[in-house]
Write an enzyme that holds these catalytic residues in place. Structure first.
Site, PDB file in Angstrom:
ATOM      1  N   ASP A  71      17.844  19.299  15.912  1.00 39.87           N
ATOM      2  CA  ASP A  71      16.586  18.962  15.621  1.00 39.87           C
ATOM      3  C   ASP A  71      15.856  20.774  16.540  1.00 39.87           C
ATOM      4  O   ASP A  71      15.259  21.319  15.366  1.00 39.87           O
ATOM      5  CB  ASP A  71      15.571  18.411  15.643  1.00 39.87           C
ATOM      6  CG  ASP A  71      15.380  17.405  17.537  1.00 39.87           C
ATOM      7  OD1 ASP A  71      16.365  18.305  17.784  1.00 39.87           O
ATOM      8  OD2 ASP A  71      14.136  17.712  17.934  1.00 39.87           O
ATOM      9  N   ARG A  85      13.702  22.718  23.620  1.00 42.42           N
ATOM     10  CA  ARG A  85      12.611  22.089  24.369  1.00 42.42           C
ATOM     11  C   ARG A  85      13.995  20.822  25.042  1.00 42.42           C
ATOM     12  O   ARG A  85      15.111  20.959  24.599  1.00 42.42           O
ATOM     13  CB  ARG A  85      11.850  21.314  24.091  1.00 42.42           C
ATOM     14  CG  ARG A  85      12.311  21.011  22.463  1.00 42.42           C
ATOM     15  CD  ARG A  85      10.596  20.035  22.135  1.00 42.42           C
ATOM     16  NE  ARG A  85      11.436  19.646  20.790  1.00 42.42           N
ATOM     17  CZ  ARG A  85      10.527  19.598  19.688  1.00 42.42           C
ATOM     18  NH1 ARG A  85       9.442  20.225  19.875  1.00 42.42           N
ATOM     19  NH2 ARG A  85      11.032  18.678  18.337  1.00 42.42           N
ATOM     20  N   ASP A  86      13.086  20.069  25.269  1.00 40.16           N
ATOM     21  CA  ASP A  86      14.199  19.316  26.039  1.00 40.16           C
ATOM     22  C   ASP A  86      14.805  17.674  25.424  1.00 40.16           C
ATOM     23  O   ASP A  86      14.198  16.601  25.170  1.00 40.16           O
ATOM     24  CB  ASP A  86      13.754  18.685  27.337  1.00 40.16           C
ATOM     25  CG  ASP A  86      12.025  17.799  27.057  1.00 40.16           C
ATOM     26  OD1 ASP A  86      11.536  17.892  26.328  1.00 40.16           O
ATOM     27  OD2 ASP A  86      11.671  17.106  28.240  1.00 40.16           O
ATOM     28  N   GLU A  87      15.296  18.437  23.705  1.00 37.18           N
ATOM     29  CA  GLU A  87      15.366  17.501  22.668  1.00 37.18           C
ATOM     30  C   GLU A  87      16.507  17.466  22.295  1.00 37.18           C
ATOM     31  O   GLU A  87      17.693  16.414  22.540  1.00 37.18           O
ATOM     32  CB  GLU A  87      14.011  17.322  21.878  1.00 37.18           C
ATOM     33  CG  GLU A  87      14.215  16.220  20.561  1.00 37.18           C
ATOM     34  CD  GLU A  87      12.869  15.691  20.023  1.00 37.18           C
ATOM     35  OE1 GLU A  87      11.698  16.487  20.873  1.00 37.18           O
ATOM     36  OE2 GLU A  87      12.993  14.995  18.932  1.00 37.18           O
ATOM     37  N   ASP A 126      16.427  15.362   9.477  1.00 37.00           N
ATOM     38  CA  ASP A 126      15.973  16.635   9.315  1.00 37.00           C
ATOM     39  C   ASP A 126      17.133  17.648   8.848  1.00 37.00           C
ATOM     40  O   ASP A 126      16.699  18.528   7.606  1.00 37.00           O
ATOM     41  CB  ASP A 126      15.863  17.822  10.945  1.00 37.00           C
ATOM     42  CG  ASP A 126      15.462  17.074  11.776  1.00 37.00           C
ATOM     43  OD1 ASP A 126      14.786  15.770  12.380  1.00 37.00           O
ATOM     44  OD2 ASP A 126      14.048  17.990  11.913  1.00 37.00           O
ATOM     45  N   TRP A 155      15.528   8.926   7.594  1.00 37.77           N
ATOM     46  CA  TRP A 155      16.423   8.982   8.641  1.00 37.77           C
ATOM     47  C   TRP A 155      17.570   8.432   8.749  1.00 37.77           C
ATOM     48  O   TRP A 155      18.463   9.398   8.254  1.00 37.77           O
ATOM     49  CB  TRP A 155      15.223   9.044  10.384  1.00 37.77           C
ATOM     50  CG  TRP A 155      15.017   9.945  10.637  1.00 37.77           C
ATOM     51  CD1 TRP A 155      15.136  11.020  12.182  1.00 37.77           C
ATOM     52  CD2 TRP A 155      12.984  10.630  10.230  1.00 37.77           C
ATOM     53  NE1 TRP A 155      14.376  11.944  11.614  1.00 37.77           N
ATOM     54  CE2 TRP A 155      12.820  11.570  10.420  1.00 37.77           C
ATOM     55  CE3 TRP A 155      12.454  10.156   9.113  1.00 37.77           C
ATOM     56  CZ2 TRP A 155      11.772  12.437  10.494  1.00 37.77           C
ATOM     57  CZ3 TRP A 155      11.495  10.134   8.861  1.00 37.77           C
ATOM     58  CH2 TRP A 155      11.621  12.077   9.311  1.00 37.77           C
ATOM     59  N   GLU A 211       9.182  24.278  13.300  1.00 36.74           N
ATOM     60  CA  GLU A 211       8.713  22.881  13.119  1.00 36.74           C
ATOM     61  C   GLU A 211       7.378  22.389  12.977  1.00 36.74           C
ATOM     62  O   GLU A 211       7.712  22.007  11.512  1.00 36.74           O
ATOM     63  CB  GLU A 211       8.969  21.916  14.574  1.00 36.74           C
ATOM     64  CG  GLU A 211       8.676  20.667  14.741  1.00 36.74           C
ATOM     65  CD  GLU A 211       8.767  19.627  16.350  1.00 36.74           C
ATOM     66  OE1 GLU A 211       8.059  20.933  17.176  1.00 36.74           O
ATOM     67  OE2 GLU A 211       8.968  19.018  16.115  1.00 36.74           O
ATOM     68  N   HIS A 245      12.933  24.554  14.031  1.00 35.85           N
ATOM     69  CA  HIS A 245      13.307  23.600  13.265  1.00 35.85           C
ATOM     70  C   HIS A 245      13.968  23.660  11.752  1.00 35.85           C
ATOM     71  O   HIS A 245      13.301  24.701  11.176  1.00 35.85           O
ATOM     72  CB  HIS A 245      12.596  22.868  13.399  1.00 35.85           C
ATOM     73  CG  HIS A 245      11.930  21.780  14.554  1.00 35.85           C
ATOM     74  ND1 HIS A 245      11.986  21.681  15.869  1.00 35.85           N
ATOM     75  CD2 HIS A 245      11.507  20.326  13.600  1.00 35.85           C
ATOM     76  CE1 HIS A 245      11.737  21.373  15.979  1.00 35.85           C
ATOM     77  NE2 HIS A 245      12.124  19.452  15.546  1.00 35.85           N
TER      78      HIS A 245
HETATM   79  C1  RAM Z   1      11.020  14.997  16.731  1.00 39.53           C
HETATM   80  C2  RAM Z   1      11.868  16.029  16.397  1.00 39.53           C
HETATM   81  C3  RAM Z   1      12.623  15.483  14.636  1.00 39.53           C
HETATM   82  C4  RAM Z   1      11.830  14.899  14.320  1.00 39.53           C
HETATM   83  C5  RAM Z   1      11.979  13.680  14.659  1.00 39.53           C
HETATM   84  C6  RAM Z   1      10.804  12.686  14.261  1.00 39.53           C
HETATM   85  O1  RAM Z   1      10.784  14.226  18.012  1.00 39.53           O
HETATM   86  O2  RAM Z   1      11.712  16.878  16.586  1.00 39.53           O
HETATM   87  O3  RAM Z   1      11.805  17.158  13.980  1.00 39.53           O
HETATM   88  O4  RAM Z   1      12.898  14.558  12.824  1.00 39.53           O
HETATM   89  O5  RAM Z   1      11.094  13.834  16.009  1.00 39.53           O
END
Ligand code: RAM
Length: 942
Positions: free
Chosen positions: A506, A510-512, A519, A574, A790, A811
Site C-alpha cells: 500500500d 509508514r509502519d504499514e 489497493d 479486498w 493516499e 499510495h
Molecule cells: C490502510 C492501507 C490500505 C487500505 C486499508 C484498508 O491502512 O493503507 O491502503 O487498503 O487501510
C-alpha cells in the site's frame, strides 16, 4: 505533422524501428525477446514444464508466424550444431509464440538448457535462428539439499539496544579449498536463501546485484531460494563464502504488528535470521565439490551493521568494519561456531519473479539548510529506496540520515505521517578519508533526505537516492499535449515502483507497507499497462493462496503474518482481489496455467460468501468491511459535506459478490469446466437479481444514492438494461450534488470514469481527470505531488496535512486512473475473450482539449501503440496504430455522418489489411491485421 510522426516512431523501441525501416529482405527476421517462464534467461527454476516465449518482428501487414521450431540442448556446443538433445520440436505448424510448453526430455535438478527458435511466416519463408537463450533448473527435490539451516549464536546485547529492536547483522563465513584446478571447472552454482535477508559474497565480490533477498513470503509456508552462477569468482586454493544476515520481514518489524492484540513487535516469523546455502562446483571431468551451510561455518555479530530494520533503518559503525572478512586469509579465530538448526516448515521454492534491485540513482536537485547543520537533500521525486552518501570527518562522528516525503512550512522534514517507522540510518565514521555509505537491510519512502552530524556543508553530489523495487520491465509509455496528464501518469508510475517490493504494497514509508488487497484490486490493470507483471503477480498470487483461511476467506493483505483466521480477512473489495487479480493477469498474459492453479482457491472464496449469505445479499461475515475506502466523507474541507458519499456497505459487498461469482464463472469457462461455469454463472445472475430487487428502486435509484454505487453497478454490469440508463442519469445527478466533483473512494473512482465514458459522457470524465480543484489529481500535482496520495486531502492549502495517523503520499489506489488513461485517452484495450493481446480493441476518445496523445504497451505479443492527433476540436483527426505480428485488432475511429475515413491515401475499407465491420456509436469499426496503420478522418467532400 511530420514532427509528430517522428515522435511516434521515436517511441517505438529500437528493434521494432529497425523492422519498420528495413523490413526483412527475403524472409522474416529472427525471433527476439526470448523468455522462459516470463523471465530472461532465468537460473534455477523449478517449473518442470516451463513455458517459452518469443516475439516475432515483422512490420508487414498481416505478418503472422505459421510455424516454429525450437531446439533445446544441454550444452552450447550441441545447440550450435542444431542438436536438440533435450528437445527438438521439429517444425510445428502453429501461430503460438507465447506459452509454448517445453515438451522434451524430463528436466531434472540442475539441468542446463540452451535454446533457440526459428519461425516460418505467412509466406512460408523461414527466419534465421534466434539468438541463444537459456534457463537452468533449480533443486527440484528436497533431498537435493545437503545444506542445513544455520544461525549465528545469539550474543548478549545491552537491554536498551534490544528494546529498540537493534540487532547487529551477523556475518558468517566459510572457508574451503577448491579441490580441482580452476581451468578444469565446468560450472559453479550457489543455491541460497535465508529467513531474514542475506547479502552474499564470494572471495570479496558481491554475488549478483539483487537486494533484500530472498524477499517476502509467508516463510511458514513458502521460502524462496535464489540461484547464482559463481564460476568466475572462484580462486585456486583457498576460497571464502561470506554472508551478512539482516532481520528483514522474518525477524524484524512488520507493519501493523503493533495493533495486533498480544502480537509481537518483532520476530513475527521467528526470533533471528537463518541461512541455507549450497554451493556446487562441477569439474569438466564430472567431479563434484559441494560446500554447504553446516557446523563448519563461523559467525560474528561484531561487524559494522549494529542494527538494521526494514521500517526503522540501519546503523552502521564504520570503525567496526572487518576488512577482508569475506576473502581468503582472514583470521576468524575470534568468531564463533554457528548453530545448526532444524529447518522451518515452509517449502523451498525457486523465486519466480524479477529480483528487487536498485534500478536508478537520482541526483539531488537542491540542498537546503532549514537550521544550522541540518541539510536536506531534495531529489525532486518521491520514491522508495535509500540514500548513498559520500562523507568524511573524524572517527566516531555519527551522521544521521532521516527520510521524509514532504517538508513542513518552515522547510524542516515532516515525519509525523511515518508513524512509528523511524526510517533513520546512522553512519559512524571510521575517520579514514572519504567514506561511502549505503544501507542494505532497510528501505525508506522519501523525497527528502536529511543529513545531520556533518562538520561541514555537503555538496549536492554527496548524496544520491537509490531507487529500489522489483525490477519488472517497464512496458507502457504515455505522452500527450496536456502536461498535467503526463505528470499524472509519471506520478502513477513512480507510485507503482515505490510499492513493488516482491509484494504489491500500500505504501513504502509508514509502519504499514503491507500487500493490501483492495489497493491492488483497483490498480492491477494500470500496473500491467505500466510494467510486465506476469511473473510478479504469479509469485504474489501464491502469497494470496498461502494466506487463505481453511473456510475459504481470502486475507485483506498478503502475505498475512497475523493469523488470517482471526483478523484482517474476508473484507468485500479486498478479499475479492483473490478473484479479480488473477483474471486481470489472465487478460493481459493469457496465463491459463495460473488460472488452473488458482481456480479452486477462487471458488472457495465465492463459496464462503455464498455459504454465509444464502439469501444472496452479502450482509454477514464481511470482516473489517472497509467499504469504498477514503471516499468523499473522509474529506476534511470547509463546506464539504461529511456524509452522503459513502456507499452503504451491504450494497458495496453484494456488488463484489456478484462480480466475483461472475469472474469465477469465466475462469471455469476458460478451464473448460462447464459444470462450474454454469454454477457460478447462475449464481452471479441470482446475486444480480437479488441486488436489484433489494437495493434498486423502480426509478433506478440505488440505495445510498452515491456516485460509487452507480459507478460500480454500471461498471460491473449488474443492472438490467432500463435500469442501467437510469443509473447513469442518477450518477450525473450524484456528481451534480458535489458541484461536479468526485466523492468516490478507492473502489468507486476508476469505475466512475469508465461508466461515464461508456455512457457517452467522456468529456465529463476528462474534466474530472484534468481538474485542479480538490478533490482531484490535478490538485495534488499543483501542490507538489510526485506520486499519488493516499487521501484526496492529504494536504490542503490553508489547512495543512491530513491526520498523520494515516496520510501516505505514495499510495497507488487512486492511481487506478492510469487504466482509464490507457484505455480511453490512448484507446488501448486488451480483450479478455482473446487474452494476452491476441485481439486488441483500439478505441480512443479524443477529447479533453488535447490536440494529441500517444501511448504504447510492449505486450507479450509485441508492441501495441496508438497515437491520435487533431489540430482543432472539429478539425481532421489522424489515428496511427501499431498491431504486433500474429494478432488482430478492432479499431474504432470516431467519424461523423458527414465524414469519411482514409487509411493512407485510400478509403479505409479498401486498404490492405483492413476490413470494415460496422458503424457503432458514432464510429466506424474496422478489423485490422498486424502492422502499422494511419487512419485519417476528413470531410466527405475532401
Ligand atoms: C490502510 C492501507 C490500505 C487500505 C486499508 C484498508 O491502512 O493503507 O491502503 O487498503 O487501510
Amino acid at each position: 505533422m511530420l514532427a509528430a510522426i517522428v515522435a511516434f516512431v521515436a517511441m517505438v523501441p529500437p528493434q521494432a524501428t529497425a523492422a519498420v525501416a528495413s523490413g526483412p529482405a527475403d524472409g522474416p527476421a529472427a525471433p527476439e525477446s526470448l523468455r522462459c517462464e516470463y523471465l530472461v534467461d532465468p537460473l534455477g527454476i523449478d517449473q518442470t514444464s516451463p513455458r517459452l516465449f518469443w516475439k516475432v518482428v515483422d512490420n508487414r501487414r498481416g505478418a503472422t508466424q505459421r510455424a516454429y521450431e525450437i531446439v533445446v540442448a544441454d550444452s552450447l556446443e550441441l545447440l550450435s550444431q542444431d542438436v536438440g538433445n533435450l528437445w527438438d520440436s521439429g517444425m510445428v505448424a502453429s501461430e503460438d509464440s507465447v506459452h509454448v510448453v517445453y515438451a522434451g526430455k524430463p528436466l531434472r535438478s540442475r539441468t542446463e538448457a540452451f535454446w533457440k527458435v526459428r519461425i516460418w511466416d505467412d509466406l512460408g519463408r523461414m527466419s534465421p535462428w534466434s539468438r541463444v537463450a537459456r534457463w537452468s533448473m533449480g533443486l527440484l527435490d528436497p533431498a537435493d539439499w545437503q545444506a542445513q539451516w544455520i544461525e549465528a549464536v545469539e550474543q548478549e546485547l545491552p537491554e536498551g539496544e534490544q528494546q529498540s529492536g537493534a540487532r547487529p547483522a551477523a556475518m558468517l563465513r566459510r572457508r574451503f579449498y577448491l579441490t580441482q584446478a580452476r581451468q578444469n571447472l565446468r560450472r559453479a552454482v550457489v543455491y541460497v536463501t535465508a529467513l531474514g535477508l542475506y547479502e552474499l559474497w564470494l572471495n570479496g565480490q558481491r554475488v549478483a546485484d539483487r537486494v533484500l533477498a530472498p524477499e517476502w513470503t509467508d516463510y511458514r509456508r513458502r521460502i524462496q531460494y535464489q540461484t547464482h552462477e559463481v564460476h568466475d569468482l572462484l580462486l585456486p586454493g583457498e576460497n571464502v563464502v561470506g554472508v551478512i544476515l539482516g532481520d528483514g520481514w522474518y525477524a524484524g518489524r512488520i507493519g501493523l504488528a503493533h495493533i495486533v492484540p498480544d502480537g509481537k513487535q518483532r520476530g513475527i516469523y521467528g526470533p533471528r535470521p537463518r541461512l541455507l546455502l549450497q554451493l556446487e562446483i562441477e569439474g569438466a571431468d564430472g567431479s563434484r565439490q559441494v560446500v554447504v551451510t553446516d557446523a563448519e561455518w563461523r559467525a560474528t555479530a561484531d561487524g559494522p551493521i549494529r542494527a538494521a530494520d526494514l521500517l526503522d533503518g540501519e546503523t552502521y559503525d564504520a570503525r567496526r568494519e572487518l576488512p577482508g572478512w569475506n576473502r581468503p586469509g582472514f583470521d576468524d579465530s575470534s568468531w564463533q561456531p554457528v548453530r545448526v538448526v532444524t529447518g522451518p516448515a515452509g517449502r523451498l521454492v525457486a523465486q519466480q519473479n524479477e529480483p528487487i534491485r536498485v534500478t536508478q540513482r537520482l541526483a539531488a536537485r537542491k540542498v537546503i539548510e532549514p537550521a544550522p547543520g541540518v541539510f536536506i537533500f531534495d531529489f525532486g521525486q518521491n520514491l522508495a529506496g535509500w540514500c548513498r552518501i559520500r562523507l568524511h570527518g573524524p572517527a566516531g562522528t555519527t551522521v544521521t540520515l532521516r527520510h521524509g516525503e514532504v517538508l513542513n512550512g518552515d522547510g524542516t522534514l515532516y515525519t509525523a505521517n511515518l508513524r512509528s517507522a523511524a526510517q533513520t540510518d546512522r553512519y559512524i565514521l571510521s575517520g579514514q578519508g572519504q567514506e561511502i555509505f549505503e544501507p542494505r537491510f532497510t528501505y525508506h519512502g522519501f523525497r527528502y533526505g536529511e543529513v545531520t552530524g556533518l562538520k561541514y556543508r555537503p555538496e549536492l553530489e554527496d548524496v544520491e537516492a537509490c531507487v529500489v523495487h522489483s525490477a519488472a520491465r517497464q512496458v507502457g509509455r504515455f505522452a500527450c499535449s496536456d502536461p498535467l496528464l503526463e505528470k499524472l501518469m509519471q506520478n502513477v508510475l513512480w507510485t507503482q515502483r515505490a510499492n513493488l517490493m516482491g509484494v504489491p504494497t500500500d505504501c513504502p514509508q509508514r509502519d504499514e507497507r503491507l500487500g493490501w488487497m483492495g489497493d491492488i484490486l483497483v490498480f492491477a490493470q494500470t500496473a500491467c499497462f505500466n510494467m510486465d507483471l506476469a511473473a510478479f503477480f504469479t509469485k504474489w498470487l501464491a502469497d494470496v493462496r498461502d494466506a487463505q483461511t481453511e473456510d475459504g476467506r481470502y486475507p485483506d493483505f498478503a502475505p498475512h503474518p497475523f493469523d488470517p483466521a482471526a483478523r484482517f480477512s474476508g473484507a468485500p473489495g479486498w478479499a475479492d482481489a483473490g478473484v479479480f487479480v488473477p483474471w486481470c493477469v489472465y487478460t493481459n498474459y493469457a496465463d491459463t496455467r495460473l488460472l488452473q492453479e488458482h481456480f479452486e482457491s477462487a471458488r472457495r472464496w465465492v463459496d464462503f460468501v455464498h455459504r454465509r449469505n444464502p439469501d444472496l445479499l452479502w450482509r454477514a461475515d464481511r470482516g473489517n468491511d472497509y467499504g469504498d475506502w477514503l471516499n468523499g466523507d473522509a474529506l476534511e474541507l470547509d463546506g464539504w459535506p461529511r456524509s452522503g458519499a459513502a456507499i452503504p456497505k451491504d450494497v458495496f459487498a453484494t456488488m463484489f459478490f456478484a462480480r466475483s461469482s461472475e469472474l469465477t464463472a469465466r475462469m471455469a469457462g476458460v478451464l473448460a469446466r462447464p459444470k462450474e461455469a454454469r454454477h457460478y454463472g447462475r449464481l452471479a445472475g441470482e446475486v444480480r437479481a437479488a441486488f436489484e430487487k433489494k437495493y434498486v428502486d423502480a426509478d433506478g435509484r440505488i440505495a445510498g444514492n452515491t456516485q460509487t454505487g452507480y459507478a460500480l453497478a454500471v461498471h460491473f454490469g449488474l443492472l438490467s438494461e432500463p435500469m442501467q440508463n437510469k443509473a447513469v442519469e442518477h450518477l450525473l445527478s450524484a456528481l451534480q450534488a458535489y458541484g461536479g466533483r468526485l466523492s468516490t473512494g478507492f473502489h468507486g473512482t476508476l469505475p466512475l470514469l469508465q461508466a461515464l465514458t461508456r455512457a457517452g459522457q467522456v468529456e465529463l470524465a476528462y474534466r474530472l481527470v484534468q481538474s485542479r480543484s480538490i478533490p482531484s489529481w490535478g490538485y495534488q500535482i499543483e501542490h507538489g505531488a510526485t506520486t499519488t496520495w493516499e487521501r484526496w486531502d492529504g494536504y490542503v492549502e490553508g489547512r495543512g496535512f491530513a491526520d498523520p495517523r494515516m496520510n501516505s503520499f505514495a499510495h497507488y489506489a487512486f492511481g487506478s486512473v492510469g487504466e482509464w488513461i490507457f484505455r480511453s485517452v490512448i484507446g488501448i484495450n486488451p480483450d479478455e475473450a482473446d487474452p494476452g493481446w491476441g485481439h486488441i480493441v483500439i478505441w480512443p476518445y479524443p477529447g479533453g482539449g488535447l490536440s494529441w496523445a500517444e501511448g504504447q504497451i510492449d505486450s507479450i505479443r509485441g508492441l501495441v501503440a496508438c497515437r491520435w492527433q487533431r489540430e482543432a476540436p472539429e478539425g481532421p483527426l489522424t489515428v496511427e496504430v501499431q498491431i504486433p505480428p500474429g494478432t488482430r485488432a478492432t479499431v474504432a475511429i470516431p467519424a461523423g455522418e458527414q465524414q469519411k475515413v482514409l487509411e493512407g491515401d485510400r478509403p479505409a475499407e479498401e486498404a490492405e489489411g483492413v476490413r470494415w465491420l460496422r458503424r457503432q456509436a458514432d464510429r466506424e469499426l474496422y478489423r485490422v491485421v498486424s502492422g502499422h496503420y494511419r487512419f485519417r478522418v476528413v470531410a466527405n467532400e475532401d
